[in-house]
Design an enzyme around this catalytic site. Structure first.
Site, PDB file in Angstrom:
ATOM      1  N   TYR A 182       2.530   1.309   2.051  1.00 53.82           N
ATOM      2  CA  TYR A 182       3.502   2.169   1.391  1.00 53.82           C
ATOM      3  C   TYR A 182       3.931   2.676   3.216  1.00 53.82           C
ATOM      4  CZ  TYR A 182       7.404   5.219   1.075  1.00 53.82           C
ATOM      5  OH  TYR A 182       8.691   6.162   1.350  1.00 53.82           O
TER       6      TYR A 182
HETATM    7  O1  LIG Z   1       7.188  12.316   1.907  1.00 56.49           O
HETATM    8  C1  LIG Z   1       7.549  11.263   1.714  1.00 56.49           C
HETATM    9  O2  LIG Z   1       8.244   9.920   2.554  1.00 56.49           O
HETATM   10  C2  LIG Z   1       6.642  10.387   0.021  1.00 56.49           C
HETATM   11  O3  LIG Z   1       6.900  11.292  -0.684  1.00 56.49           O
HETATM   12  C3  LIG Z   1       6.710  11.011  -2.403  1.00 56.49           C
HETATM   13  O4  LIG Z   1       5.240  10.876  -2.007  1.00 56.49           O
HETATM   14  P1  LIG Z   1       3.911  12.169  -2.289  1.00 56.49           P
HETATM   15  O5  LIG Z   1       4.397  12.993  -0.681  1.00 56.49           O
HETATM   16  O6  LIG Z   1       2.688  11.374  -2.054  1.00 56.49           O
HETATM   17  O7  LIG Z   1       4.281  12.429  -3.190  1.00 56.49           O
HETATM   18  P2  LIG Z   1       3.836  12.696  -4.857  1.00 56.49           P
HETATM   19  O8  LIG Z   1       3.302  11.511  -5.411  1.00 56.49           O
HETATM   20  O9  LIG Z   1       5.234  13.164  -5.830  1.00 56.49           O
HETATM   21  O10 LIG Z   1       2.600  13.785  -4.388  1.00 56.49           O
HETATM   22  C4  LIG Z   1       3.103  14.997  -4.264  1.00 56.49           C
HETATM   23  C5  LIG Z   1       1.247  15.985  -3.907  1.00 56.49           C
HETATM   24  O11 LIG Z   1       1.667  15.564  -5.273  1.00 56.49           O
HETATM   25  C6  LIG Z   1      -0.368  15.538  -5.313  1.00 56.49           C
HETATM   26  N1  LIG Z   1      -0.956  14.354  -6.769  1.00 56.49           N
HETATM   27  C7  LIG Z   1      -0.223  13.965  -7.063  1.00 56.49           C
HETATM   28  C8  LIG Z   1      -0.554  13.147  -7.831  1.00 56.49           C
HETATM   29  C9  LIG Z   1      -1.513  13.957  -9.179  1.00 56.49           C
HETATM   30  O12 LIG Z   1      -1.818  13.080 -10.271  1.00 56.49           O
HETATM   31  N2  LIG Z   1      -1.805  14.752  -8.936  1.00 56.49           N
HETATM   32  C10 LIG Z   1      -1.591  15.834  -7.603  1.00 56.49           C
HETATM   33  O13 LIG Z   1      -2.086  16.604  -6.677  1.00 56.49           O
HETATM   34  C11 LIG Z   1      -0.568  14.886  -3.957  1.00 56.49           C
HETATM   35  O14 LIG Z   1      -1.082  14.617  -3.133  1.00 56.49           O
HETATM   36  C12 LIG Z   1       0.668  15.041  -3.351  1.00 56.49           C
HETATM   37  O15 LIG Z   1       0.381  16.119  -2.823  1.00 56.49           O
HETATM   38  C13 LIG Z   1       7.364   9.266  -2.755  1.00 56.49           C
HETATM   39  O16 LIG Z   1       6.629   9.618  -3.857  1.00 56.49           O
HETATM   40  C14 LIG Z   1       7.006   9.019  -1.770  1.00 56.49           C
HETATM   41  O17 LIG Z   1       8.212   7.736  -1.774  1.00 56.49           O
HETATM   42  C15 LIG Z   1       8.063   9.159   0.100  1.00 56.49           C
HETATM   43  O18 LIG Z   1       8.436   8.413   0.580  1.00 56.49           O
END
Ligand SMILES: O=C(O)[C@H]1O[C@H](OP(=O)(O)OP(=O)(O)OC[C@H]2O[C@@H](n3ccc(=O)[nH]c3=O)[C@H](O)[C@@H]2O)[C@H](O)[C@@H](O)[C@@H]1O
Length: 435
Positions: free
Chosen positions: A247
């Site tokens: 991504y």
């Molecule tokens: O900042 C960005 O550019 C990106 O932000 C998000 O990606 P992400 O930050 O990984 O968001 P989430 O998937 O909501 O995860 C948030 C946090 O929760 C954590 N997480 C996620 C899933 C889970 O089951 N447990 C958990 O602790 C992840 O490691 C992360 O630290 C979006 O999904 C992307 O499309 C976007 O581009």
């Protein structure tokens, strides 16, 4: 006379006796061949029909997500053009006429509504794919319809459709938010990222560069381009050559592609690196959203943790702050300099961080949700999986502050409160009170 005497000298002149028996047999033969022919034609047709209706490109509920957006859409015709024109009509002095791709998406819906509210003309475009529940996208569409924003159903890879839209409306700006989002899903369906974030972006830029006048383009990049960088906070001038997910790699590719189209064709391009955007009408694939759903269901919540109990944190950014950043980027975008595919001079090329500048650990996100929902959370602490997630993000927003007047004002506690209120109203008719 021998039996040979009955044989005519020229076989061609042999005339068959017209006996009624032979006639009937012939008719029977003919009828049975016709029946066989009809039978096999029927089978053949049935096979074609079954194949057609089961083919992923024509079935919107296809199980193969990489082909979701190859669906065919209906567009065109005088009534359709009238709706397109009316939706894109500018209603304020010096207003813009904006094509918003991904308008039924989370950020797309909010930005479209904000633009329309201030008098800009807005036309949406969205392929309504099923990466997450399409009924949420339909609900957002209904919301926009109430503000008289029309969303054309179609894919950014459909050049003929894009050309048609530019034929009908001379868009001054494109807000390009259509993308395959999500960091972890890239390992499941890599093709969909290439299809939307690379091929789709190029398809859009090709049409924009040939348009006359060329629009200015603002588009969604991502904080994920900072990949494995350890220097914080992340600044626009930092390296972005070690993405941790496909991504992130496709978003980084988008930034390079933007450079090319700016350089060759004089397109004005602004990339916005969004930092974990959240809020009402958000994306169900994101942690804050499905944590809320699962806490309400009494399920346990997987909280990622880095090596040696290291904190995993995000610079969560509230949607209203992001919308302000998007509008400011459109407002400060200079015109593209080319026309009809020819560059006439150097054009603007920008990239900005749109974050909140205060990272919050995921464990704290869960604590806030626990308090808001008043449900004791079953925590399941897990090792951060190696599927594209990075340990932390933190935006330096001084450039956006200086040049866009960007200033986020909503902290995670306040933003989640608004999200939870929306969530409960949307999914359970607001039966559960917040705080
Ligand atoms: O900042 C960005 O550019 C990106 O932000 C998000 O990606 P992400 O930050 O990984 O968001 P989430 O998937 O909501 O995860 C948030 C946090 O929760 C954590 N997480 C996620 C899933 C889970 O089951 N447990 C958990 O602790 C992840 O490691 C992360 O630290 C979006 O999904 C992307 O499309 C976007 O581009």
């Amino acid at each position: 006379m021998s039996h040979l005497d009955d044989i005519p000298s020229t076989p061609g002149k042999f005339k068959m006796e017209k006996s009624p028996f032979i006639h009937n047999r012939l008719r029977w033969h003919w009828q049975s061949s016709l029946a066989k022919l009809s039978f096999w034609s029927f089978i053949f047709l049935a096979v074609i029909l079954i194949f057609f209706f089961r083919s992923p490109s024509s079935n919107p509920n296809s199980q193969d997500p990489s082909r979701r957006s190859l669906r065919t859409y209906n567009w065109g015709g005088p009534a359709w053009e009238k709706r397109v024109r009316s939706s894109a009509r500018v209603r304020s002095q010096n207003g813009f006429s904006v094509l918003v791709t991904g308008a039924a998406g989370f950020v797309g819906t909010h930005v479209s509504a904000a633009l329309k509210k201030r008098g800009d003309g807005v036309l949406g475009l969205d392929n309504f794919n099923d990466y997450y529940d399409p009924s949420l996208k339909r609900a957002r569409q209904a919301l926009l319809e109430r503000s008289r924003v029309f969303i054309v159903e179609g894919d950014i890879n459909d050049s003929a459709l894009l050309r048609k839209l530019f034929e009908v409306v001379a868009f001054t700006h494109v807000m390009h938010l259509a993308a395959q989002a999500g960091v972890r899903y890239a390992m499941e369906n890599p093709g969909s990222y290439v299809h939307s974030n690379i091929a789709g972006f190029v398809s859009l830029l090709e049409v924009c560069k040939s348009a006359n006048p060329q629009p200015a383009i603002v588009w969604a990049s991502s904080s994920s381009v900072y990949g494995l960088n350890s220097k914080v906070p992340f600044s626009e001038s930092d390296r972005t050559d070690q993405p941790a997910s496909l991504y992130a790699a496709t978003k980084k590719a988008g930034e390079e592609i933007a450079h090319t189209y700016n350089h060759i064709y004089g397109l004005s391009l602004t990339g916005l690196r969004f930092f974990t955007v959240y809020g009402p009408w958000g994306r169900p694939d994101m942690a804050y959203f499905f944590f809320t759903r699962d806490i309400l269901k009494g399920k346990s919540i997987p909280i990622f943790e880095a090596a040696n109990h290291g904190t995993v944190a995000r610079d969560f950014t509230y949607i209203d702050d992001i919308v302000k950043g998007c509008l400011a980027a459109l407002d400060t975008a200079k015109k593209s300099t080319g026309s009809g595919g020819k560059k006439k001079g150097p054009a603007q090329l920008r990239v900005y961080n749109l974050g909140n500048t205060s990272p919050v650990p995921v464990s704290e996100l869960v604590r806030i949700l626990e308090r808001l929902l008043k449900i004791k959370v079953k925590r399941n602490i897990m090792k951060l999986p190696r599927n594209g997630d990075v340990q932390f993000t933190h935006a330096n927003i001084s450039l956006a502050q200086r040049e866009l007047g960007y200033k986020p004002t909503t902290d995670l506690q306040a933003g989640l409160k608004k999200f939870v209120r929306w969530y409960l109203r949307f999914y359970s008719d607001g039966k559960r009170a917040v705080e």
